[in-house]
Design a protein around this motif. Structure first.
Motif, PDB file in Angstrom:
ATOM      1  N   HIS A  39      77.382  82.686 -48.500  1.00  0.00           N
ATOM      2  CA  HIS A  39      78.246  83.452 -47.604  1.00  0.00           C
ATOM      3  C   HIS A  39      78.921  84.551 -48.398  1.00  0.00           C
ATOM      4  N   SER A  40      78.909  85.786 -47.880  1.00  0.00           N
ATOM      5  CA  SER A  40      79.452  86.919 -48.625  1.00  0.00           C
ATOM      6  C   SER A  40      80.938  87.160 -48.358  1.00  0.00           C
ATOM      7  N   ASN A  41      81.459  86.684 -47.229  1.00  0.00           N
ATOM      8  CA  ASN A  41      82.846  86.954 -46.851  1.00  0.00           C
ATOM      9  C   ASN A  41      83.669  85.685 -47.007  1.00  0.00           C
ATOM     10  N   LEU A  42      84.453  85.621 -48.088  1.00  0.00           N
ATOM     11  CA  LEU A  42      85.228  84.412 -48.352  1.00  0.00           C
ATOM     12  C   LEU A  42      86.371  84.234 -47.368  1.00  0.00           C
ATOM     13  N   ALA A  61      81.304  79.008 -50.537  1.00  0.00           N
ATOM     14  CA  ALA A  61      80.544  80.228 -50.267  1.00  0.00           C
ATOM     15  C   ALA A  61      79.224  80.241 -51.012  1.00  0.00           C
ATOM     16  N   GLU A  62      79.220  79.699 -52.222  1.00  0.00           N
ATOM     17  CA  GLU A  62      77.977  79.624 -53.002  1.00  0.00           C
ATOM     18  C   GLU A  62      76.952  78.737 -52.298  1.00  0.00           C
ATOM     19  N   LEU A  71      86.960  78.001 -52.133  1.00  0.00           N
ATOM     20  CA  LEU A  71      86.211  78.864 -51.219  1.00  0.00           C
ATOM     21  C   LEU A  71      84.987  79.476 -51.893  1.00  0.00           C
ATOM     22  N   LEU A 109      85.989  81.991 -44.465  1.00  0.00           N
ATOM     23  CA  LEU A 109      85.911  80.550 -44.721  1.00  0.00           C
ATOM     24  C   LEU A 109      87.291  79.907 -44.847  1.00  0.00           C
TER      25      LEU A 109
END
Length: 566
Positions: free
Chosen positions: A482-485, A477-478, A473, A488
């Motif tokens: 995306h800041s909220n794992l 996210a990288e 994740l 995802l």
């Protein structure tokens, strides 16, 4: 003695108050004094800032209060910035506020007078540490809403919220302020019941539940800030229970605490407090549909039928293959692309090309990783369709933007135009409950598959301090920025469930993507060849049926077009 027992904040004797309560009274006095100073543009300015001795005498406190009270110090520093842009006249002589002015009836009467105004949101430029910030200001009939404006200034300067977010926050709080005034609530009397009425009011207006929840989050965030900065005391619940010591406290705005995300690599800052007024919206997930492979094919066919088919296809491919947001795709310039030698080098190494763009909610740029096949297809667009636009604009003496995706006028494509053409493509392709942004979800799904298979094959190592699910994740996210794992997780769960029935190798996915790029490249070449054949036929017919001089002229024009096409 308690603050509630005071008849006015201007009572000369505050000795019976505790130190904390005296600090709150001094802060309230400072708010009133500086508010009057800004409205009347009268203050004592020394060395391009508010004179501290003058302010201390007006408040009636010692010099140490101005230096040690964090809330007063922050307020005065913010007002210093405001006074830099104002033409200041002679200082006003503050009159002692009569006792009756501090009563609720007078405050409510003033609030109802302000309710006549719709509320004006304007932006001012403040410079701090050599950086310019656009800070919103909320005014009612020329009077600054100090609590709201202070909060917005905090978001702009301290939190560094994007200007688009600040506009949304300003609009929502203005709307809520109008609502509470109509219901005869002062700003420090708001409770759960009023917020629930506001939610019902919005739902009755046809606003969707998830949007109303966003409005509620903004209002709650505003009152959390009021509580944390000492403007309100025991108004918002920021403790585990309703009991503080031996005294029971009934909070106006209640909340519940949740543990911080376990996905964060950095140290988590304690517990997080959320309001209890979230509206249920069970249909929210059903409203967002991620296009499947067959639907993506229909979408690509539909954009190819549009005026700038090759450009519009690339816009969709960039979102699908890089996970870029709409505004991130539109930042890309021609100079960001590698040369042909650079593309070949990337292909030999089997890597990707990194492009620096501003990502969502960040002041600095972040990387957008572009596969080499997409770079090749983009180079074809630059060589043919984009170069024709550049040539036409140069012939007319029109300057051309460096933006990768151009309009006929040589300007960079606007976000609203991308929204419009993508909406038309989705409708034509019959892909419902979806949008351009959902192409990011397609990218997230593919990258989750690749990460799982790379981890299994040993091509990717675990990130220190994480397990395998967190590593996957964090990798996705990288790429998505995306800041909220936690949001995802469903991509990983869906993939693992699908693997029970079918599994694909990472190389198989990459190979299918390469084949798809080649197919698009051949289709673009076929369209250009077809256009050449049709143009040659038209020129031949015109040469036979028209006046020889006209036919010769048309043939020369046609050959010039073919030269550009080559």
């Amino acid at each position: 003695m308690k603050i509630s027992e005071l008849k006015s904040i201007w009572e000369p004797d505050l000795s019976r108050l505790s130190g904390r309560d005296r600090g709150q009274i001094y802060y309230q006095r400072c708010q009133v004094i500086l508010g009057e100073a800004i409205r009347s543009r009268r203050a004592v300015i020394t060395n391009n800032r508010i004179d501290r001795d003058w302010l201390r005498n007006e408040i009636g406190c010692t010099a140490s209060v101005l230096a040690q009270n964090a809330a007063i110090r922050a307020l005065v520093e913010d007002r210093d910035e405001l006074f830099k842009g104002l033409t200041v006249r002679a200082p006003f002589q503050r009159r002692k506020v009569p006792q009756a002015r501090s009563t609720r009836s007078h405050r409510l009467a003033t609030a109802l007078q302000m309710a006549r105004f719709s509320g004006k949101i304007s932006f001012i430029t403040l410079v701090r540490d050599s950086l310019a910030y656009q800070v919103p200001l909320l005014q009612w009939g020329g009077r600054i809403d100090e609590e709201v404006s202070d909060w917005l200034r905090h978001l702009a300067l301290s939190i560094k919220a994007p200007e688009t977010s600040l506009k949304t926050y300003s609009s929502v709080i203005r709307d809520f302020t109008r609502f509470r005034r109509r219901h005869q609530f002062l700003w420090d009397e708001v409770d759960d019941g009023l917020i629930q009425k506001f939610q019902s009011f919005k739902l009755a207006k046809g606003v969707k539940a998830d949007v109303v929840n966003q409005y509620t989050d903004i209002v709650f965030g505003f009152y959390i800030w009021l509580e944390e900065t000492g403007r309100l005391t025991n108004h918002v619940q920021l403790s585990p229970g309703s009991n503080t010591g031996k005294k029971r406290i009934d909070f106006n705005i209640t909340s519940k605490s949740t543990s911080p995300s376990t996905w964060k690599v950095d140290d988590a800052p304690g517990r997080v407090w959320n309001h209890r007024l979230t509206l249920s919206d069970n249909s929210k997930k059903d409203k967002r549909h991620t296009p499947n492979k067959e639907e993506i094919g229909r979408l690509q066919d539909s954009v190819l039928d549009q005026k700038h088919g090759e450009r519009n296809l690339l816009l969709f491919l960039w979102a699908e293959k890089t996970g870029a947001r709409r505004f991130e795709v539109l930042q890309i310039t021609v100079q960001d692309l590698p040369t042909e030698e650079g593309r070949d080098e990337i292909a030999d190494k089997g890597g990707t090309w990194a492009i620096q763009v501003f990502r969502k909610g960040r002041d600095e740029k972040g990387n957008l990783f572009v596969p080499v096949d997409l770079l090749r297809l983009t180079a074809q667009y630059v060589k043919y369709e984009r170069s024709k636009i550049v040539t036409r604009c140069q012939e007319r003496g029109v300057s051309v933007s460096d933006s990768l995706f151009l309009t006929d006028k040589g300007k960079g494509l606007a976000a609203s135009s991308l929204t419009g053409l993508s909406r038309a493509a989705f409708i034509k392709a019959g892909v419902l409950r979806s949008s351009y942004h959902r192409l990011r979800a397609v990218f997230a799904t593919q990258e989750t598959k690749k990460a799982v298979e790379a981890l299994e094959s040993g091509h990717m190592q675990l990130i220190p301090g994480t397990n395998w699910t967190q590593t996957i994740l964090l990798r996705v996210a990288e790429l998505l920025d995306h800041s909220n794992l936690e949001s995802l997780e469903h991509y990983l769960n869906n993939f693992l469930n699908a693997r029970i029935q079918r599994a694909q190798a990472t190389s198989g996915i990459a190979a299918s993507e390469t084949i798809e790029y080649k197919r698009k490249e051949i289709e673009a070449l076929d369209r250009r060849i077809d256009n050449r054949i049709r143009l040659m036929e038209v020129m031949a017919n015109l040469n036979v049926t028209c006046d020889p001089r006209i036919g010769a002229k048309l043939e020369a024009i046609g050959r010039e077009v073919l030269t550009l096409d080559d």
